[in-house]
Design an enzyme around this catalytic site. Structure first.
Site, PDB file in Angstrom:
ATOM      1  N   ASP A   1      -9.912 -25.703 -46.553  1.00 14.60           N
ATOM      2  CA  ASP A   1     -11.248 -26.219 -46.246  1.00 14.60           C
ATOM      3  C   ASP A   1     -11.938 -26.706 -47.525  1.00 14.60           C
ATOM      4  O   ASP A   1     -12.653 -27.710 -47.503  1.00 14.60           O
ATOM      5  CB  ASP A   1     -12.088 -25.130 -45.578  1.00 14.60           C
ATOM      6  CG  ASP A   1     -11.432 -24.586 -44.319  1.00 14.60           C
ATOM      7  OD1 ASP A   1     -10.702 -25.347 -43.662  1.00 14.60           O
ATOM      8  OD2 ASP A   1     -11.644 -23.407 -44.004  1.00 14.60           O
TER       9      ASP A   1
ATOM     10  N   GLY B   1       1.161 -26.637 -49.508  1.00 11.43           N
ATOM     11  CA  GLY B   1       1.051 -25.266 -50.000  1.00 11.43           C
ATOM     12  C   GLY B   1       1.023 -25.237 -51.516  1.00 11.43           C
ATOM     13  O   GLY B   1       0.278 -25.990 -52.155  1.00 11.43           O
TER      14      GLY B   1
ATOM     15  N   GLY C   1       1.004 -28.491 -53.671  1.00  8.90           N
ATOM     16  CA  GLY C   1      -0.131 -29.397 -53.785  1.00  8.90           C
ATOM     17  C   GLY C   1      -0.361 -30.271 -52.584  1.00  8.90           C
ATOM     18  O   GLY C   1      -0.126 -29.875 -51.440  1.00  8.90           O
TER      19      GLY C   1
ATOM     20  N   SER D   1      -1.187 -31.059 -46.880  1.00  8.81           N
ATOM     21  CA  SER D   1      -1.080 -29.899 -47.761  1.00  8.81           C
ATOM     22  C   SER D   1       0.360 -29.408 -47.783  1.00  8.81           C
ATOM     23  O   SER D   1       0.947 -29.124 -46.727  1.00  8.81           O
ATOM     24  CB  SER D   1      -2.004 -28.783 -47.279  1.00  8.81           C
ATOM     25  OG  SER D   1      -1.760 -27.596 -47.994  1.00  8.81           O
TER      26      SER D   1
END
Length: 309
Positions: free
Chosen positions: A249, A219, A222, A217
């Protein structure tokens, strides 16, 4: 059946206030309670997508009972949490409705005894017999061996069940050496694992350490995917303000859903990013705005290349 493992389950409590300021009293405009911990968030999103899910881990005390009572109300999720003598932790998210920012307070969790850990391992081994995939998610409670996830990864691999690992620190380092099919670190966790702050180089290093596929990830930028089939970067179509708790999640749930639906990696990544974005707009972790998800899943930009055969 997808099996999710949340060793450090929680009761997630979300407060919404208009302007969060230190050293003052606040009136809470809205309170939301949900079963929490990364794996339970994943389970709820998977169930909302139509998958059959069994959730295991630990639950204890009055807070654990609330978690289990609420799990029974979620269609598609089967409660297989193992009872312990300690009390399930609480996590508190305070959402500033003026700025859209969230402050998170996480309790450490209970102490798990060696007998309770042994009881969990028996339950886990039985559940693997009927699992089509397993997600190992979150932190380790006190008393659980630091190499616990490595052992759980090996058990899944022995059973022929694809396994996704979503944790950090030393449990991640040891777990990667057991060769999970997928790991889902954020950029900081990936840097801590490999020592490199270049995500591409760090993902390559993580694969050499044992992980089959790395979905990192980045942030707002993407997801970066490094897999045996190729590497890709999935970019969100927009930037959002809202509560990001649980967005990662939901991305994990999207990856598992795409795995079971046998989607190619670009489509799995599109699903994961769109679900993550739709969770930012939802009231709490483990939920997503379905309309936003359906709008964005086809608009996620995925660039990359397929590996040579």
């Amino acid at each position: 059946m997808i099996l999710t493992v949340t060793l450090n389950t929680a009761l997630d409590i979300t407060y919404r206030v208009k302007g969060l300021r230190p050293h003052t009293t606040h009136r809470v405009s809205d309170v939301l309670e949900r079963p929490g911990g990364k794996g339970l968030n994943v389970a709820r999103v998977l169930a909302a997508l139509g998958h059959e899910v069994t959730a295991t881990g630990f639950a204890g005390g009055t807070t654990g009972k609330v978690v289990q009572d609420q799990l029974t109300l979620i269609p598609g999720v089967v409660d297989a949490l193992v009872p312990i003598s300690g009390h399930t932790r609480r996590t508190v998210a305070v959402v500033d409705t003026h700025t859209g920012e969230t402050t998170q307070l996480n309790e450490p969790g209970p102490v798990v005894t060696s007998a309770e850990w042994g009881a969990f391992l028996e339950v886990y081994g039985q559940l693997l017999l009927s699992a089509s995939a397993v997600a190992l998610c979150g932190s380790l409670p006190q008393g659980v061996p630091v190499g616990a996830y490595a052992g759980l990864v090996r058990a899944a691999r022995t059973a022929g069940v694809p396994v996704l690992l979503d944790t950090s620190g030393e449990p991640l380092r040891r777990g990667v050496a057991a060769r999970p099919d997928i790991i889902t670190p954020n950029a900081d966790e990936l840097a801590e694992l490999t020592g490199s702050h270049d995500p591409l180089r760090a993902a390559q290093d993580a694969r050499r350490r044992g992980a089959r596929s790395i979905i990192a990830s980045l942030g707002p930028e993407g997801l970066l995917a490094m897999t045996p089939e190729g590497r890709w970067h999935a970019t969100p179509p927009a930037r959002l303000r809202g509560n990001p708790t649980g967005a990662g999640d939901s991305a994990t749930a999207g990856l598992l859903s795409g795995l079971l639906d046998q989607l190619p990696w670009p489509q799995r990544l599109s699903r994961a990013v769109a679900l993550s974005m739709a969770t930012v707009l939802a009231p709490g972790a483990g939920e997503f705005d379905r309309g936003a998800y359906e709008e964005w899943v086809g608009r996620v930009a995925v660039t990359g290349e397929v590996s040579a055969a």
